[in-house]
Design an enzyme around this catalytic site. Structure first.
Site, PDB file in Angstrom:
ATOM      1  N   GLY A   1       0.761  -1.196  -0.036  1.00 29.55           N
ATOM      2  CA  GLY A   1      -0.004   0.003  -0.062  1.00 29.55           C
ATOM      3  C   GLY A   1       0.940   1.181  -0.091  1.00 29.55           C
TER       4      GLY A   1
ATOM      5  N   GLY B   1       4.379 -11.058  -8.536  1.00 26.75           N
ATOM      6  CA  GLY B   1       4.815  -9.393  -8.371  1.00 26.75           C
ATOM      7  C   GLY B   1       5.098  -8.770  -9.507  1.00 26.75           C
TER       8      GLY B   1
ATOM      9  N   LYS C   1      -1.590 -18.772  -6.409  1.00 22.95           N
ATOM     10  CA  LYS C   1      -1.130 -18.222  -7.686  1.00 22.95           C
ATOM     11  C   LYS C   1      -1.578 -18.877  -8.834  1.00 22.95           C
ATOM     12  CE  LYS C   1       2.219 -15.382  -4.990  1.00 22.95           C
ATOM     13  NZ  LYS C   1       3.900 -15.377  -4.823  1.00 22.95           N
TER      14      LYS C   1
ATOM     15  N   GLY D   1       7.992  -7.817  -3.175  1.00 24.92           N
ATOM     16  CA  GLY D   1       8.453  -6.521  -2.815  1.00 24.92           C
ATOM     17  C   GLY D   1       7.600  -5.351  -2.972  1.00 24.92           C
TER      18      GLY D   1
END
Length: 328
Positions: free
Chosen positions: A15, A133, A204, A302
């Site tokens: 966020g 990601g 996923k 990350g």
């Protein structure tokens, strides 16, 4: 110039990454999209703690307050669990907001439902960040599937497990030593269960299955095996034979139309597309009828890899609404 108001749900690592990128790219996005984006609300569980300087006035603990904000049109969601994330996004879609999520747990289970609801309400769902990601797997698959059929997907979908297996091979470490180092570096949580058990990769994989085949296998039928039973000696023996352990999530559509999947350690040789994928990188290999096998490799997690693809989803959505393609 028109202003679009956005909310960020959840203000942890991802966020905060979204907030930073939206601020840093504000002028560039404005020039390319012809629209000003303003983060008007940040939903948190504790509004008394300012995580990023200058954001205290944006924080709220109420989803009602988020949706009551005049001009709210985009919701970025970076909450961890299925609930309250799904309920919040369902409400946002019904409020005619576009939604962009990084929540793999929620989306694996409720993604198709959320997309159907969004279609009925004339808004879009961005979910690139739910899988691998910073690797643009979702948008690549969407483009490929316009012409190609995908018959099988194999992926290294969990950076923590991949880091552990890499260090066991390259450094001769035990599983326990490699896990501890992964935790020290912030790659693994204090409770690493979801990573090392294969559950993270499984969720996923189910998202990719829904995208590629329009369906998922029955979750109860999918064998999910972690990496915690692999010994340093087994890794060494494999290495001496020119093989590497990879934690592979695999889903395939059989000739009879049945979709089957499995998650677990596999030994791969130099010819395998996942052989060179080391450290915390993720990779997805797609078997297609026209292109052949296409492999995408990149950082799997990350703050910035994940947040950046969420902002890219936003740019793509606004571009679709305006009838043009945006790259950032």
């Amino acid at each position: 110039m028109a202003t679009i108001k956005a909310a960020i749900l959840g203000f942890g690592t991802v966020g905060q990454g979204i907030y930073h990128i939206l601020n840093e790219k504000r002028e560039e996005l404005k020039n390319k999209l012809g629209i000003e984006l303003e983060v008007a609300k940040i939903l948190v569980t504790d509004a008394s703690r300012e995580r990023v300087p200058g954001t205290a006035h944006l924080m709220t603990t109420s989803m009602d307050e988020v949706l009551a904000e005049p001009g709210m049109q985009v919701v970025f969601e970076a909450i961890v669990n299925e609930e309250p994330a799904f309920t919040y996004l369902k409400r946002a879609v019904e409020h005619k907001c576009h939604v962009i999520t990084a929540n793999k747990v929620m989306f694996a289970k409720r993604g198709l439902e959320l997309q159907d609801l969004a279609k009925a309400n004339g808004v879009f769902v961005g979910f690139e960040a739910t899988t691998a990601g910073g690797v643009p797997v979702i948008k690549t698959m969407k483009n490929i599937l316009l012409v190609n059929d995908v018959s099988r997907i194999q992926g290294v979908l969990n950076g923590t497990s991949n880091y552990i297996l890499t260090k066991m091979r390259s450094q001769g470490w035990s599983f326990e030593t490699a896990l501890k180092e992964a935790q020290n570096l912030g790659y693994a949580e204090a409770d690493p269960y979801n990573d090392i058990s294969g559950q993270d990769a499984f969720k996923k994989l189910m998202i990719l299955s829904a995208l590629a085949f329009g369906e998922q296998p029955d979750w109860a039928d999918v064998e999910v095996v972690g990496i915690d039973s692999i010994s340093a000696e087994e890794v060494k023996e494999a290495c001496e034979k020119g093989l590497r352990y990879r934690h592979v999530a695999e889903v395939e559509k059989l000739a009879d139309g049945k979709v089957v999947a499995k998650v677990g350690p596999q030994l791969v040789d130099k010819e395998h597309p996942l052989y060179p994928v080391d450290d915390v990188n993720n990779a997805v290999a797609l078997d297609t009828n026209y292109i052949g096998t296409l492999t995408l490799i990149g950082p799997g997690a990350g703050m910035y890899p994940t947040a950046s693809v969420m902002v890219e989803d936003y740019a793509e959505i606004i571009g679709k609404r305006a009838g043009f393609v945006v790259t950032i």
